[in-house]
Write an enzyme that holds these catalytic residues in place. Structure first.
Site, PDB file in Angstrom:
ATOM      1  N   HIS A 360     -23.048 -14.237  -3.118  1.00  7.64           N
ATOM      2  CA  HIS A 360     -22.732 -12.836  -2.803  1.00  7.64           C
ATOM      3  C   HIS A 360     -21.426 -12.351  -3.401  1.00  7.64           C
ATOM      4  O   HIS A 360     -21.001 -11.233  -3.088  1.00  7.64           O
ATOM      5  CB  HIS A 360     -22.641 -12.631  -1.294  1.00  7.64           C
ATOM      6  CG  HIS A 360     -23.923 -12.819  -0.563  1.00  7.64           C
ATOM      7  ND1 HIS A 360     -24.825 -11.796  -0.355  1.00  7.64           N
ATOM      8  CD2 HIS A 360     -24.465 -13.915   0.006  1.00  7.64           C
ATOM      9  CE1 HIS A 360     -25.859 -12.258   0.328  1.00  7.64           C
ATOM     10  NE2 HIS A 360     -25.665 -13.548   0.562  1.00  7.64           N
ATOM     11  N   LYS A 541     -16.729   1.484   3.834  1.00 14.01           N
ATOM     12  CA  LYS A 541     -16.913   0.084   3.459  1.00 14.01           C
ATOM     13  C   LYS A 541     -15.594  -0.620   3.719  1.00 14.01           C
ATOM     14  O   LYS A 541     -14.590   0.034   4.022  1.00 14.01           O
ATOM     15  CB  LYS A 541     -17.303  -0.038   1.980  1.00 14.01           C
ATOM     16  CG  LYS A 541     -16.390   0.782   1.041  1.00 14.01           C
ATOM     17  CD  LYS A 541     -16.833   0.718  -0.411  1.00 14.01           C
ATOM     18  CE  LYS A 541     -17.994   1.609  -0.777  1.00 14.01           C
ATOM     19  NZ  LYS A 541     -19.177   0.918  -1.245  1.00 14.01           N
ATOM     20  N   ARG A 542     -15.574  -1.957   3.606  1.00 12.18           N
ATOM     21  CA  ARG A 542     -14.297  -2.650   3.743  1.00 12.18           C
ATOM     22  C   ARG A 542     -13.298  -2.105   2.725  1.00 12.18           C
ATOM     23  O   ARG A 542     -13.681  -1.659   1.646  1.00 12.18           O
ATOM     24  CB  ARG A 542     -14.502  -4.163   3.543  1.00 12.18           C
ATOM     25  CG  ARG A 542     -15.150  -4.835   4.750  1.00 12.18           C
ATOM     26  CD  ARG A 542     -14.305  -4.700   5.993  1.00 12.18           C
ATOM     27  NE  ARG A 542     -13.158  -5.573   5.937  1.00 12.18           N
ATOM     28  CZ  ARG A 542     -13.075  -6.749   6.554  1.00 12.18           C
ATOM     29  NH1 ARG A 542     -14.050  -7.172   7.316  1.00 12.18           N
ATOM     30  NH2 ARG A 542     -11.994  -7.486   6.450  1.00 12.18           N
ATOM     31  N   LYS A 547     -12.889  -2.042  -4.556  1.00 13.64           N
ATOM     32  CA  LYS A 547     -13.771  -0.949  -4.149  1.00 13.64           C
ATOM     33  C   LYS A 547     -13.131   0.413  -4.437  1.00 13.64           C
ATOM     34  O   LYS A 547     -13.769   1.444  -4.393  1.00 13.64           O
ATOM     35  CB  LYS A 547     -14.120  -1.079  -2.672  1.00 13.64           C
ATOM     36  CG  LYS A 547     -14.977  -2.314  -2.364  1.00 13.64           C
ATOM     37  CD  LYS A 547     -15.267  -2.428  -0.872  1.00 13.64           C
ATOM     38  CE  LYS A 547     -15.942  -3.723  -0.469  1.00 13.64           C
ATOM     39  NZ  LYS A 547     -17.390  -3.765  -0.753  1.00 13.64           N
ATOM     40  N   THR A 649     -24.865  -2.414  -0.324  1.00 13.41           N
ATOM     41  CA  THR A 649     -26.081  -2.083   0.413  1.00 13.41           C
ATOM     42  C   THR A 649     -25.903  -0.716   1.059  1.00 13.41           C
ATOM     43  O   THR A 649     -26.881  -0.002   1.283  1.00 13.41           O
ATOM     44  CB  THR A 649     -26.388  -3.135   1.489  1.00 13.41           C
ATOM     45  OG1 THR A 649     -25.173  -3.482   2.165  1.00 13.41           O
ATOM     46  CG2 THR A 649     -26.989  -4.390   0.882  1.00 13.41           C
ATOM     47  N   LYS A 653     -28.388   2.815   1.548  1.00 11.98           N
ATOM     48  CA  LYS A 653     -28.573   3.600   2.776  1.00 11.98           C
ATOM     49  C   LYS A 653     -28.328   5.078   2.507  1.00 11.98           C
ATOM     50  O   LYS A 653     -29.057   5.949   2.991  1.00 11.98           O
ATOM     51  CB  LYS A 653     -27.631   3.087   3.876  1.00 11.98           C
ATOM     52  CG  LYS A 653     -27.942   1.651   4.301  1.00 11.98           C
ATOM     53  CD  LYS A 653     -26.822   1.011   5.115  1.00 11.98           C
ATOM     54  CE  LYS A 653     -27.014  -0.507   5.182  1.00 11.98           C
ATOM     55  NZ  LYS A 653     -25.816  -1.226   5.652  1.00 11.98           N
TER      56      LYS A 653
END
Ligand code: 26V
Length: 804
Positions: A360, A541-542, A547, A649, A653
């Site tokens: 992952h 998100k984290r 990111k 993910t 969504k």
């Protein structure tokens, strides 16, 4: 007499069975009298009434699996980010309306009852939530499966903000009664640590120095329409011996309880850091605790109806969710050799045929490696086995380069171990899998061609569309009929409707309903008024540098700056929504959180820009918040540095819920773009290859900043203390890092992102274009159902068929 009074006086007169059951449980399980029951009491009563309806399909599924001697899947994961259970279970059983009616009949709002449930937050982020979606899909597809994890007493920490700074407090989800689990004290195993190994008659015997007991707690996971249910089995740790009565009687109370306390630490807390691998002994012990208990349980179950362990792979598939349970390879060999007398080579063959490994992450700092000293100390017998596996592999593959191996530089590399001990290794998106082949395991991939395969992630449409977005789910059913929840490709049937203005209006109306609900919630929770007419632009998100929440907030400042210079230029109003936690020890991520909150403070109080721009960052992002926010989103921010996000993910969504993506060519974004078409996706930024090349220029950041006046202005404003007037130098370091380091290429992607954001405004200004685009995102999201992913796991890795 009201229904409530009647029901209280005579349970049997209640017209509806569910109502009767709720009242019965309120009375006899919760022990409360209806007139005095709180929302919490009603929640427990309803949960028990729903749980009762899960137990039968659960037993039936288990019975079928035994009777038909079916192969079972065992999903080993250190994280299961389940969230709330009540609403999901109620919807999967088709009882939502009945539950709403039953609660209304006693004067209680079902929504309040649902919202009373604490999240089971036994995970950090994507990896744990994926495990939860997979559990639901396996149940929906009738794939006989067990999830194995740890029953952490404290899930992921709670986050709140103090003057913009993240503060962590312990989470305590088990403080209240947890109606969904069944304790199984009879299913308990001993797990050992440390000690020494003795050779006797050619056999190795491990004498652990410490032992703990792993005790099972089972939660049934019900699939869509209640046709199948599987078990999530979480292990709690306790002492092998009770507290020391002798010491207790001497009055030494603390010492008497010590062994128990020590044992319990194993299932006390979830490690909250998914950014870095930390060589913490307790973490290694947790991993072994989960894995050993699970494998002992698997062998016990197998041997209760079989005798030949060589046939194990025909009946058992074990999936390792990342390397955290990678000790499964050596542990299975140990159990087969030391406890069951098989030969080493035979055990190795059996283990490999059972095991699969999902990677992952490529982030080097998140790849697990243990010092051989620590590993050998905590697991002396496993250290021997690991070395034996490594030398077997070296001999079996003489072409293996000398620098490849499991044990290197006094470290045990868990990625290599998991790879070598698995018959299949998979990445989680097409791009990620290519990178796993090319950059993470190039040599092992050459030695074992075909072992690495791609299985792009997915999410369960039951929770993320049917449950979280009832207005849109209703519109979909009205448009294409029932049943799409279990056959998500059918959403393609919406495509012809997007040309119909009436349909687009209904689509927009569903979105607006969700936006109004979210605006109200934001008003209540945060005291900020946001207009549902604005574009809801969401990044949840984290918080990680890769990111790039920093890119988002820098661009937001640039946008604000432009708004201020010409506020009457007909701008489209925006609400910037952030959500996410930073690992407690990740200083840079925490600094980014503080910057976002500081900027929000200034922007939200600017009378010049007013409703044109608001920034909200509700604290304590979790699964339940995602369920609120995603259906209300207009725009999905997926802006990681290309090559860094394994899949994502959340991106799926948002797509399902009709929010187009603004994003880079990273992870599953690549496949989202492919499915939805370039005209329905706001693509920007460097590709993974360009990123690598760009980094070779040591001056990349400075050049990019000097080429962008807006970015220059933004960095200037931050450096001057525009957003931290009480401490102007607060962000000097951060600005310095952008200028001189910028490993994640925020500066290099800034202009392209800025342009893409302007394109979003242009598209939103044309409602026909926008709602066509939004609806096509939903219509083309079928590929991202976790049912599709799980079918591929069943066919390509597990070799298991559906029992339905
Ligand atoms: C590492 C560690 C290190 C030790 C402490 C606890 C801990 C917990 C997790 C991790 C690895 C995190 C890897 C991860 O979460 N990967 C995410 O997996 C998602 C599902 O495949 C994927 O969508 C995300 O892109 C990826 O970042």
């Amino acid at each position: 007499m009201t229904l409530l009074d009647k029901a209280v006086t005579d349970l049997s007169v209640t017209p509806n069975l569910l109502q009767a059951d709720i009242l019965r449980h309120l009375t006899f399980t919760v022990g409360k009298d209806a007139p005095h029951a709180s929302v919490h009491d009603w929640r427990l009563a309803l949960s028990h009434a729903i749980r009762d309806r899960i137990v039968e399909p659960w037993f039936a599924s288990t019975r079928r699996t035994w009777a038909e001697d079916r192969k079972r899947v065992y999903y080993l994961s250190m994280e299961f980010l389940i969230g709330r259970i009540l609403e999901d279970a109620t919807i999967n059983l088709g009882l939502y309306d009945a539950a709403a009616e039953a609660m209304a009949a006693v004067g209680v709002d079902l929504r309040a009852v649902i919202d009373d449930e604490p999240d089971a937050a036994l995970g950090n982020g994507g990896l744990g939530r994926l495990a939860a979606c997979f559990m639901e899909s396996m149940a929906t597809l009738g794939c006989p499966a067990y999830g194995y994890g740890i029953r952490y007493e404290h899930g992921l920490f709670r986050q709140h903000f103090d003057h913009g700074r993240q503060i962590e407090t312990p989470e305590n989800w088990l403080a209240q009664a947890h109606p969904w689990e069944f304790a199984r004290p009879e299913s308990a195993y001993t797990v050992g640590f440390k000690g020494h190994v003795e050779s006797r008659d050619g056999r190795e015997i491990w004498y652990p120095q410490e032992t703990v007991t792993a005790e099972a707690f089972d939660t049934p996971i019900i699939g869509w329409q209640g046709k199948w249910a599987n078990t999530l089995r979480l292990w709690g740790a306790k002492g092998t011996t009770n507290f020391d009565l002798e010491r207790f009687n001497r009055g030494d109370y603390t010492a008497a309880a010590e062994p128990e306390t020590l044992a319990r630490t194993l299932s006390r807390v979830l490690y909250p850091d998914d950014t870095t691998y930390q060589g913490k002994e307790l973490r290694l012990k947790q991993e072994f605790f989960l894995t050993s208990a699970a494998l002992q349980d698997i062998l016990r179950r197998y041997l209760s109806s079989h005798s030949d362990l060589r046939a194990l792979p025909k009946h058992v598939a074990i999936q390792m969710n990342d390397t955290h349970p990678a000790i499964a390879g050596p542990e299975l060999i140990r159990l087969l050799v030391d406890d069951h007398g098989l030969a080493f080579d035979e055990a190795l063959t059996i283990a490999r045929a059972c095991l699969g490994y999902t990677n992952h992450t490529l982030l080097p700092e998140a790849l697990e490696r243990w010092a051989t000293y620590t590993f050998g100390n905590v697991l002396p017998r496993h250290m021997q086995i690991v070395e034996r596996i490594d030398s077997w592999h070296r001999r079996a593959y003489p072409n293996r380069p000398h620098y490849v191996g499991i044990v290197k530089h006094q470290e045990v590399r868990m990625g290599e171990l998991a790879f070598i001990m698995s018959h299949k290794v998979n990445g989680v998106s097409a791009l990620h899998t290519d990178l796993v082949k090319q950059t993470l395991f190039p040599e092992l991939n050459r030695l074992h061609p075909g072992r690495i395969i791609n299985l792009t992630n997915g999410v369960t449409p039951r929770r993320w569309l049917r449950m979280a977005n009832k207005p849109l789910a209703g519109l979909i059913t009205d448009s294409i009929g029932a049943g799409w929840e279990a056959d998500l490709d059918r959403l393609r049937g919406l495509e012809p409707h997007v040309e119909d203005a009436g349909f687009r209006e209904r689509f927009a109306a569903a979105k607006r309903t969700n936006k109004v609900a979210l605006s109200n919630w934001i008003g209540r929770e945060m005291g900020v008024r946001v207009s549902p007419d604005a574009v809801f632009d969401v990044q949840i998100k984290r918080i990680h540098e890769y990111k790039r929440q920093l890119l988002n907030i820098l661009e937001t400042i640039a946008h604000w700056h432009r708004l201020r210079s010409s506020p009457a230029a007909g701008w489209i109003p925006r609400v910037k929504i952030f959500g996410g936690k930073a690992a407690p020890g990740y200083a840079v991520a925490k600094e980014i959180i503080r910057l976002i909150n500081d900027v929000a403070e200034v922007v939200n109080n600017d009378p010049v820009t007013g409703d044109l721009l608001k920034i909200v960052y509700p604290p304590n992002y979790n699964v339940s918040m995602a369920e609120r926010v995603i259906p209300a989103a207009d725009l999905s921010e997926q802006i990681s540095t290309a090559g860094k996000e394994a899949s994502g993910t959340g991106n799926m969504k948002f797509m399902m819920n009709g929010a187009p993506t603004i994003g880079t060519l990273d992870g599953a974004n690549v496949e989202i773009l492919q499915e939805v078409g370039a005209e329905n996706f706001f693509l920007f930024g460097l590709t993974a290859e360009e990123v690598a090349r760009r980094r070779e220029d040591p001056d990349h950041a400075r050049k990019a900043i000097e080429a962008s006046q807006p970015l220059m202005d933004v960095l200037q404003m931050i450096a001057e203390g525009r957003f931290s007037p009480d401490e102007p130098e607060r962000y000097h370091q951060l600005v310095h890092r952008v200028w001189h380091h910028d490993y994640f290429l925020v500066a290099s992607d800034f202009e392209a992102y800025h342009v893409a954001q302007a394109e979003v405004d242009k598209a939103y200004a044309d409602p026909a274009r926008w709602w066509r685009m939004a609806a096509l995102n939903t219509a083309r999201s079928g590929f991202f159902s976790s049912d599709r992913t799980i079918r591929s796991y069943m066919d390509e890795i597990w070799q298991v068929t559906s029992a339905l």
